[in-house]
Structure formats: C-alpha cells, structure tokens
Design an enzyme around this catalytic site. Structure first.
Site, short mmCIF file in Angstrom:
data_model
loop_
_atom_site.label_atom_id
_atom_site.label_comp_id
_atom_site.label_asym_id
_atom_site.label_seq_id
_atom_site.Cartn_x
_atom_site.Cartn_y
_atom_site.Cartn_z
N LYS A 6 0.82 -1.19 0.00
CA LYS A 6 0.00 0.00 0.00
C LYS A 6 0.86 1.25 0.00
CE LYS A 6 -3.19 -2.47 3.02
NZ LYS A 6 -3.69 -2.54 4.42
N GLY A 7 2.11 1.09 0.40
CA GLY A 7 2.96 2.23 0.72
C GLY A 7 3.14 3.27 -0.37
N GLU B 289 7.81 2.47 -5.99
CA GLU B 289 7.95 1.95 -4.62
C GLU B 289 8.04 3.10 -3.63
OE1 GLU B 289 7.95 -0.40 -2.44
OE2 GLU B 289 9.34 -2.02 -2.91
N ASP B 290 7.56 2.88 -2.43
CA ASP B 290 7.69 3.90 -1.39
C ASP B 290 9.12 4.00 -0.89
OD1 ASP B 290 7.65 1.38 -0.23
OD2 ASP B 290 6.12 1.84 1.27
N ASP C 256 14.69 -0.64 1.18
CA ASP C 256 15.38 -0.86 2.45
C ASP C 256 16.46 -1.93 2.21
OD1 ASP C 256 15.83 -0.78 5.21
OD2 ASP C 256 14.22 -2.16 5.66
N PHE D 267 13.50 4.17 10.94
CA PHE D 267 12.19 3.73 10.47
C PHE D 267 11.29 4.96 10.32
CE2 PHE D 267 8.08 1.70 10.33
CZ PHE D 267 8.35 0.58 9.57
N VAL D 268 10.76 5.14 9.13
CA VAL D 268 9.97 6.35 8.86
C VAL D 268 8.52 6.00 8.56
CG1 VAL D 268 11.89 7.80 8.11
CG2 VAL D 268 10.75 6.33 6.45
N ASP E 140 3.73 3.10 6.68
CA ASP E 140 3.01 2.80 7.92
C ASP E 140 3.91 2.19 8.98
OD1 ASP E 140 3.36 0.20 6.69
OD2 ASP E 140 1.86 -0.52 8.12
N ARG F 269 -0.22 6.19 7.55
CA ARG F 269 -0.08 6.28 6.09
C ARG F 269 -0.62 7.60 5.54
NH1 ARG F 269 1.33 1.28 3.96
NH2 ARG F 269 0.45 -0.56 4.95
P1 IMP Z 1 12.86 -4.11 1.43
O1 IMP Z 1 12.38 -5.35 0.72
O2 IMP Z 1 13.62 -4.47 2.67
O3 IMP Z 1 13.61 -3.17 0.55
O4 IMP Z 1 11.60 -3.40 2.01
C1 IMP Z 1 10.72 -2.72 1.26
C2 IMP Z 1 9.43 -2.51 2.03
O5 IMP Z 1 9.61 -2.50 3.45
C3 IMP Z 1 8.90 -1.14 1.71
O6 IMP Z 1 8.12 -1.17 0.54
C4 IMP Z 1 8.10 -0.82 2.95
O7 IMP Z 1 6.81 -1.35 2.86
C5 IMP Z 1 8.84 -1.52 4.08
N1 IMP Z 1 9.72 -0.58 4.79
C6 IMP Z 1 11.06 -0.55 4.78
N2 IMP Z 1 11.54 0.46 5.55
C7 IMP Z 1 10.46 1.09 6.04
C8 IMP Z 1 10.29 2.25 6.89
O8 IMP Z 1 11.25 2.93 7.35
N3 IMP Z 1 9.01 2.60 7.17
C9 IMP Z 1 7.93 1.92 6.69
N4 IMP Z 1 8.05 0.85 5.89
C10 IMP Z 1 9.30 0.44 5.56
#
Ligand code: IMP
Length: 175
Positions: free
Chosen positions: A44-45, A100-101, A104, A153-154, A160, A166
């Site tokens: 949803k991000g 993508e939001d 990470d 963490f944001v 969210d 959100r």
């Molecule tokens: P990745 O697969 O570890 O790159 O994570 C991607 C997903 O993790 C993002 O699309 C977010 O939904 C979630 N995520 C990662 N860091 C944060 C954060 O700081 N706040 C909220 N959601 C996060």
C-alpha cells in the site's frame, strides 16, 4: 503512538511535492517525447507517491497495482517476498516503471524486477521515493530516488507502522 507524539517532519509536504515534480521531469526526460509510461505501484505504501508522481507527468500514463508482503507487522524485514495481488494488464512491450515507497534491504524490489522483467516489457525501471542505502542486502538498481535517508524507520506519506500513519502528508521518523 498517538499522532501528536510524532517528531518534526523529516520531509515536509512541501519538500516532498518539490522533489516529486523534479523526479517527474527527470523520468520524462529519459524517454522519447510522448512515449506512454506504465506505472506499476506497490501497495500500500506507494499510493500517495504514485498519486503525486503521476499527476506531475505531462504525457500519456497508465497505472496498475501490485501488492506484496515483505514486512509482517513491525519494523523488521522477514526477508520473504510474496505476491498478494498481481497486475491486471499485460506488461508486454510497455515502458514499465515500478513505483515503490522505500527501498530498504532491496529484497522486494529485486524480486519485483525479476518477475516483471520476465514479462517482456519494452523497458523496466524503478522509481522509489526513499532509499536507505546502508540497509541494502542485495545490489538492486533504483533508477530514480527521491531522498536517501539514514537507517531510521519512517512513517507518513503512505508509509506505515502497523497500518498507522499512512495518511500523513509528511514523512517523520518513528521512534
Ligand atoms: P525491502 O524489501 O527491505 O527493501 O523493504 C521494502 C518494504 O519494506 C517497503 O516497501 C516498505 O513497505 C517496508 N519498509 C522498509 N523500511 C520502512 C520504513 O522505514 N518505514 C515503513 N516501511 C518500511
């Protein structure tokens, strides 16, 4: 955490708006004029980012959505990616941009790039509003990045914590 306890915005609504307009210009410059773009947002991000980025574009744009699970419920990555909702239309021969939001560990985006690449798009790129480079576990290409941030963490602007925050028009550190 009650909303009032959130700290000062890391990025204000104004800063986000300005950055996204610049991203839209950068993206459009990279494709031939008037060539349609197909934006695939990750729910949803990315919903707010998609909404503002797509409205900043000045050419034909189509939209689709995917949903994946990568975080269970909290601030830790499970390392597992699963498609919960797939796109509704074919990606064949289209200029696809994954929206993508935040990137990470990079696991979600790396997985999405792999499965979408296999569907023979004309081109495949990724635009992410936020990136935490220090957290990367896989080396994934992010073609357009809004802001690079530290390992915090944001929340807000689509992001969210336990489905809260959100709706905030700004981005804040959750602590
Ligand atoms: P990745 O697969 O570890 O790159 O994570 C991607 C997903 O993790 C993002 O699309 C977010 O939904 C979630 N995520 C990662 N860091 C944060 C954060 O700081 N706040 C909220 N959601 C996060």
């Amino acid at each position: 955490m009650p909303e009032g306890a959130l700290h000062t915005p890391l990025f204000t609504a104004d800063q986000i708006r300005t950055r996204i307009r610049a991203m839209a210009r950068d993206i459009e410059r990279d494709y031939p004029p008037q060539e349609p773009l197909h934006l695939v947002a990750v729910l949803k991000g990315a919903f707010m980012f998609l909404s503002d980025l797509s409205r900043a574009m000045t050419r034909p744009v189509t939209l689709d959505f995917m949903a994946v699970s990568s975080y269970a419920n909290g601030t830790r990555s499970s390392g597992e990616v699963r498609v919960i909702k797939d796109v509704d239309t074919s990606l064949h021969d289209r200029n696809v941009i994954i929206i993508e939001d935040i990137v990470d560990t990079g696991l979600t985006l790396a997985y999405l790039r792999d499965i979408l690449r296999a569907r023979s798009p004309k081109s495949l790129r990724a635009a992410c509003l936020l990136s935490k480079p220090s957290r990367r576990l896989v080396d994934v290409v992010v073609d357009y990045i809004g802001f690079e941030i530290e390992d915090r963490f944001v929340v807000g602007y689509g992001l969210d914590h336990g489905e809260q925050f959100r709706h905030l028009p700004y981005i804040a550190v959750y602590e």
